[in-house]
Motif scaffolding. Sequence first.
Motif, PDB file in Angstrom:
ATOM      1  N   ASN A  77       0.806  -1.217   0.000  1.00 23.67           N
ATOM      2  CA  ASN A  77       0.000   0.000   0.000  1.00 23.67           C
ATOM      3  C   ASN A  77       0.850   1.283   0.000  1.00 23.67           C
ATOM      4  OD1 ASN A  77      -1.686   2.158   0.856  1.00 23.67           O
ATOM      5  ND2 ASN A  77      -3.228   0.703   1.545  1.00 23.67           N
ATOM      6  N   PRO A  78       1.792   1.412   0.956  1.00 29.50           N
ATOM      7  CA  PRO A  78       2.623   2.624   0.938  1.00 29.50           C
ATOM      8  C   PRO A  78       3.505   2.720  -0.299  1.00 29.50           C
ATOM      9  CG  PRO A  78       2.833   1.471   3.037  1.00 29.50           C
ATOM     10  CD  PRO A  78       2.084   0.561   2.122  1.00 29.50           C
ATOM     11  N   PHE A  79       3.896   1.569  -0.827  1.00 25.96           N
ATOM     12  CA  PHE A  79       4.740   1.560  -2.022  1.00 25.96           C
ATOM     13  C   PHE A  79       3.981   2.165  -3.200  1.00 25.96           C
ATOM     14  CE2 PHE A  79       6.705  -0.887  -5.618  1.00 25.96           C
ATOM     15  CZ  PHE A  79       7.933  -0.258  -5.559  1.00 25.96           C
ATOM     16  N   LEU A 104      12.426   7.814  -2.979  1.00 25.56           N
ATOM     17  CA  LEU A 104      11.647   6.953  -2.079  1.00 25.56           C
ATOM     18  C   LEU A 104      11.358   5.602  -2.738  1.00 25.56           C
ATOM     19  CD1 LEU A 104       9.165   9.478  -0.455  1.00 25.56           C
ATOM     20  CD2 LEU A 104      11.199   8.458   0.543  1.00 25.56           C
ATOM     21  N   ILE A 105      11.014   5.632  -4.033  1.00 24.70           N
ATOM     22  CA  ILE A 105      10.774   4.370  -4.748  1.00 24.70           C
ATOM     23  C   ILE A 105      12.047   3.526  -4.716  1.00 24.70           C
ATOM     24  CG2 ILE A 105      10.311   3.343  -7.018  1.00 24.70           C
ATOM     25  CD1 ILE A 105       8.515   5.785  -7.586  1.00 24.70           C
ATOM     26  N   ALA A 106      13.184   4.186  -4.994  1.00 24.83           N
ATOM     27  CA  ALA A 106      14.453   3.460  -5.036  1.00 24.83           C
ATOM     28  C   ALA A 106      14.769   2.830  -3.681  1.00 24.83           C
ATOM     29  CB  ALA A 106      15.583   4.400  -5.468  1.00 24.83           C
ATOM     30  N   ILE A 107      14.593   3.589  -2.611  1.00 20.61           N
ATOM     31  CA  ILE A 107      14.984   3.046  -1.305  1.00 20.61           C
ATOM     32  C   ILE A 107      14.010   1.939  -0.870  1.00 20.61           C
ATOM     33  CG2 ILE A 107      13.781   4.652   0.267  1.00 20.61           C
ATOM     34  CD1 ILE A 107      16.543   4.641   1.809  1.00 20.61           C
ATOM     35  N   LEU A 108      12.741   2.046  -1.245  1.00 23.66           N
ATOM     36  CA  LEU A 108      11.794   0.981  -0.908  1.00 23.66           C
ATOM     37  C   LEU A 108      12.128  -0.292  -1.685  1.00 23.66           C
ATOM     38  CD1 LEU A 108       8.346   2.785  -0.525  1.00 23.66           C
ATOM     39  CD2 LEU A 108       9.861   1.932   1.253  1.00 23.66           C
TER      40      LEU A 108
ATOM     41  N   GLY B  49       6.984  -7.648  14.063  1.00 28.48           N
ATOM     42  CA  GLY B  49       6.466  -7.875  12.713  1.00 28.48           C
ATOM     43  C   GLY B  49       4.972  -7.598  12.653  1.00 28.48           C
ATOM     44  N   ALA B  50       4.240  -8.144  13.626  1.00 29.73           N
ATOM     45  CA  ALA B  50       2.789  -7.958  13.650  1.00 29.73           C
ATOM     46  C   ALA B  50       2.448  -6.487  13.856  1.00 29.73           C
ATOM     47  CB  ALA B  50       2.173  -8.810  14.758  1.00 29.73           C
ATOM     48  N   ALA B  51       3.201  -5.821  14.740  1.00 31.95           N
ATOM     49  CA  ALA B  51       2.946  -4.405  15.012  1.00 31.95           C
ATOM     50  C   ALA B  51       3.194  -3.567  13.764  1.00 31.95           C
ATOM     51  CB  ALA B  51       3.824  -3.913  16.158  1.00 31.95           C
ATOM     52  N   LEU B  52       4.266  -3.883  13.039  1.00 39.70           N
ATOM     53  CA  LEU B  52       4.602  -3.124  11.839  1.00 39.70           C
ATOM     54  C   LEU B  52       3.465  -3.202  10.819  1.00 39.70           C
ATOM     55  CD1 LEU B  52       7.162  -1.522  10.831  1.00 39.70           C
ATOM     56  CD2 LEU B  52       7.539  -3.446   9.306  1.00 39.70           C
ATOM     57  N   ALA B  53       2.890  -4.402  10.681  1.00 36.95           N
ATOM     58  CA  ALA B  53       1.761  -4.560   9.755  1.00 36.95           C
ATOM     59  C   ALA B  53       0.576  -3.722  10.228  1.00 36.95           C
ATOM     60  CB  ALA B  53       1.373  -6.025   9.641  1.00 36.95           C
ATOM     61  N   SER B  54       0.328  -3.708  11.542  1.00 40.32           N
ATOM     62  CA  SER B  54      -0.810  -2.938  12.063  1.00 40.32           C
ATOM     63  C   SER B  54      -0.576  -1.442  11.877  1.00 40.32           C
ATOM     64  CB  SER B  54      -1.053  -3.268  13.536  1.00 40.32           C
ATOM     65  OG  SER B  54      -0.128  -2.602  14.356  1.00 40.32           O
ATOM     66  N   VAL B  55       0.692  -1.041  11.963  1.00 44.04           N
ATOM     67  CA  VAL B  55       1.047   0.365  11.774  1.00 44.04           C
ATOM     68  C   VAL B  55       0.697   0.814  10.348  1.00 44.04           C
ATOM     69  CG1 VAL B  55       3.088   1.807  11.383  1.00 44.04           C
ATOM     70  CG2 VAL B  55       2.824   0.601  13.546  1.00 44.04           C
ATOM     71  N   ILE B  56       1.020  -0.034   9.377  1.00 38.59           N
ATOM     72  CA  ILE B  56       0.710   0.316   7.989  1.00 38.59           C
ATOM     73  C   ILE B  56      -0.804   0.363   7.788  1.00 38.59           C
ATOM     74  CG2 ILE B  56       0.964  -0.356   5.578  1.00 38.59           C
ATOM     75  CD1 ILE B  56       3.627  -1.523   6.229  1.00 38.59           C
ATOM     76  N   ALA B  57      -1.512  -0.590   8.420  1.00 40.82           N
ATOM     77  CA  ALA B  57      -2.966  -0.617   8.269  1.00 40.82           C
ATOM     78  C   ALA B  57      -3.609   0.656   8.807  1.00 40.82           C
ATOM     79  CB  ALA B  57      -3.545  -1.845   8.970  1.00 40.82           C
ATOM     80  N   THR B  58      -3.236   1.060  10.023  1.00 42.10           N
ATOM     81  CA  THR B  58      -3.864   2.255  10.598  1.00 42.10           C
ATOM     82  C   THR B  58      -3.425   3.512   9.852  1.00 42.10           C
ATOM     83  OG1 THR B  58      -2.212   2.018  12.341  1.00 42.10           O
ATOM     84  CG2 THR B  58      -4.474   1.627  12.951  1.00 42.10           C
ATOM     85  N   SER B  59      -2.165   3.544   9.419  1.00 40.07           N
ATOM     86  CA  SER B  59      -1.689   4.707   8.670  1.00 40.07           C
ATOM     87  C   SER B  59      -2.491   4.867   7.383  1.00 40.07           C
ATOM     88  CB  SER B  59      -0.206   4.552   8.346  1.00 40.07           C
ATOM     89  OG  SER B  59       0.152   5.325   7.220  1.00 40.07           O
ATOM     90  N   SER B  60      -2.752   3.741   6.710  1.00 40.94           N
ATOM     91  CA  SER B  60      -3.488   3.826   5.452  1.00 40.94           C
ATOM     92  C   SER B  60      -4.932   4.226   5.703  1.00 40.94           C
ATOM     93  CB  SER B  60      -3.455   2.482   4.721  1.00 40.94           C
ATOM     94  OG  SER B  60      -2.134   2.027   4.601  1.00 40.94           O
ATOM     95  N   ILE B 207       4.015   7.520   8.324  1.00 39.91           N
ATOM     96  CA  ILE B 207       4.248   6.306   9.086  1.00 39.91           C
ATOM     97  C   ILE B 207       4.205   5.056   8.206  1.00 39.91           C
ATOM     98  CG2 ILE B 207       3.011   4.788  10.703  1.00 39.91           C
ATOM     99  CD1 ILE B 207       2.620   7.252  12.480  1.00 39.91           C
ATOM    100  N   GLY B 208       3.221   5.002   7.319  1.00 41.55           N
ATOM    101  CA  GLY B 208       3.088   3.843   6.447  1.00 41.55           C
ATOM    102  C   GLY B 208       4.285   3.699   5.515  1.00 41.55           C
ATOM    103  N   VAL B 209       4.706   4.824   4.922  1.00 40.61           N
ATOM    104  CA  VAL B 209       5.835   4.781   3.989  1.00 40.61           C
ATOM    105  C   VAL B 209       7.113   4.391   4.740  1.00 40.61           C
ATOM    106  CG1 VAL B 209       7.181   6.105   2.317  1.00 40.61           C
ATOM    107  CG2 VAL B 209       4.731   6.521   2.533  1.00 40.61           C
ATOM    108  N   THR B 210       7.277   4.961   5.946  1.00 45.51           N
ATOM    109  CA  THR B 210       8.455   4.627   6.754  1.00 45.51           C
ATOM    110  C   THR B 210       8.466   3.136   7.089  1.00 45.51           C
ATOM    111  OG1 THR B 210       8.228   6.790   7.802  1.00 45.51           O
ATOM    112  CG2 THR B 210       9.742   5.246   8.827  1.00 45.51           C
ATOM    113  N   ALA B 211       7.305   2.642   7.537  1.00 43.52           N
ATOM    114  CA  ALA B 211       7.214   1.234   7.924  1.00 43.52           C
ATOM    115  C   ALA B 211       7.506   0.327   6.735  1.00 43.52           C
ATOM    116  CB  ALA B 211       5.834   0.931   8.497  1.00 43.52           C
ATOM    117  N   ALA B 212       7.062   0.757   5.535  1.00 43.00           N
ATOM    118  CA  ALA B 212       7.286  -0.064   4.345  1.00 43.00           C
ATOM    119  C   ALA B 212       8.772  -0.312   4.110  1.00 43.00           C
ATOM    120  CB  ALA B 212       6.660   0.602   3.127  1.00 43.00           C
ATOM    121  N   ALA B 213       9.615   0.644   4.537  1.00 43.54           N
ATOM    122  CA  ALA B 213      11.051   0.495   4.317  1.00 43.54           C
ATOM    123  C   ALA B 213      11.653  -0.617   5.176  1.00 43.54           C
ATOM    124  CB  ALA B 213      11.769   1.815   4.585  1.00 43.54           C
ATOM    125  N   SER B 214      10.976  -1.016   6.257  1.00 42.98           N
ATOM    126  CA  SER B 214      11.488  -2.119   7.077  1.00 42.98           C
ATOM    127  C   SER B 214      10.890  -3.456   6.656  1.00 42.98           C
ATOM    128  CB  SER B 214      11.166  -1.921   8.554  1.00 42.98           C
ATOM    129  OG  SER B 214      11.094  -0.580   8.895  1.00 42.98           O
TER     130      SER B 214
END
Lengths: 114, 279
Positions: A77-79, A104-108, B49-60, B207-214
């Motif tokens: 979703n964020p991607f 951002l796309i690159a780092i993701l 891991g579970a928390a990170l998924a919930s973080v993306i869900a609430t952020s979205s 938050i969602g975009v940040t979490a996606a990076a992990s």
Amino acid sequence: MEKVLSLLMLWGVLASAAIMLLGGVIYLFHHAGGVPGDHVFRGEPQDLRDPFMILKSAAEMHTRSVIQLGVVVLLLNPFFRVILAFFGYLKERDFAYLGVSGFLIAILIYSFFA
Amino acid sequence: MNELEFDLLVAAASVLAGFIGSLIGLGGGMIIVPVLVVFLGIDIRYAMGAALASVIATSSGAGAAYLRDGVSNMRIGMFLCVATTTGAVAGAWLSGVLNATVLSLIFGVVLLVSAGLSLRSKEDVDTSEAPIDPIAAKLRLNGSFPDGGGERFYRVQGVPGGFAMMFVAGILSGLLGIGSGAFKVLAMDQIMHIPFKVSTATSNFMIGVTAAASVGIYMGRGYFDPVLVFPVALGVLVGAFAGARLLPLISTRLLKWIFLVAISLVGCQMIAKGLGVDL
């Protein structure tokens, strides 16, 4: 752009919730009496780590993989948010933010394979 | 306890965590991790891991509404995400190097700091007539948002400081599987003088975009156990949604204090766990 983005975010999260719920309910239907096993960290097996293998085994209706597919949809979703923003800035010819979203796309992408 | 009972318990705890989180302005991830670790004995990496998924869900979910209403500032969000995602990749990498007890310790400290941060006053500095910051102008970060019938304008200050703080927030997010919204809002409203409403809304988007990076790193290490993720992510999402709906209807002052004290105790327990002390 904000309107389209907010729709994408909302429907994306609803879609992933529906997939997780479907997989989860079927899983619990079959494994309700099992023993929960999250007290010791073992790391999940390879077919729950690799997005392509998740897709393949979800298609075969392995319920854990169906849930994991919902997780992958959630995580994408964020991607997609960033990709959509990239094209939005391209359309607006906003080159500074084209660079920002490109980064951002690159780092993701990098992080998905790190 | 069998799998069904366990998942129902986890789901109930997650609904509560999401609810409390939206009530006091801490993310659900911040609350569900210690609950899973301290009370249900789950390994902290699965909990993260579970928390990170919930973080993306609430952020979205929440982010969508803010974005539609024009409260969040997308330029600010995208620009600062450069710092948070870079930090998150570093933090996620670090989480694999540190062991579970050290992670618990760090988590406890971050939880206490976040709880403390949620107590500070939410008075905004009026920056509509403030001097124009050259970096903010170049990046076109200044903006306005709908506030009580009219548009309120703001001029963003302290961009380098805010950017640096966002890098720290990103590290914490990757390291602990949390949204680290408290630190993001701190960077925006305290350092950059962005109005509180805009800060929280934009933080939600980020938050969602940040979490996606992990995510890639967590998934590659097998932190996502689907059987744990689904009750947590769905539960927190439902709880956060209910909390946001009920927030205007209930008097939160007393509740907020009760939860803050409870959360601080849990934070102490995480620290004790990290130090190997049994409370």
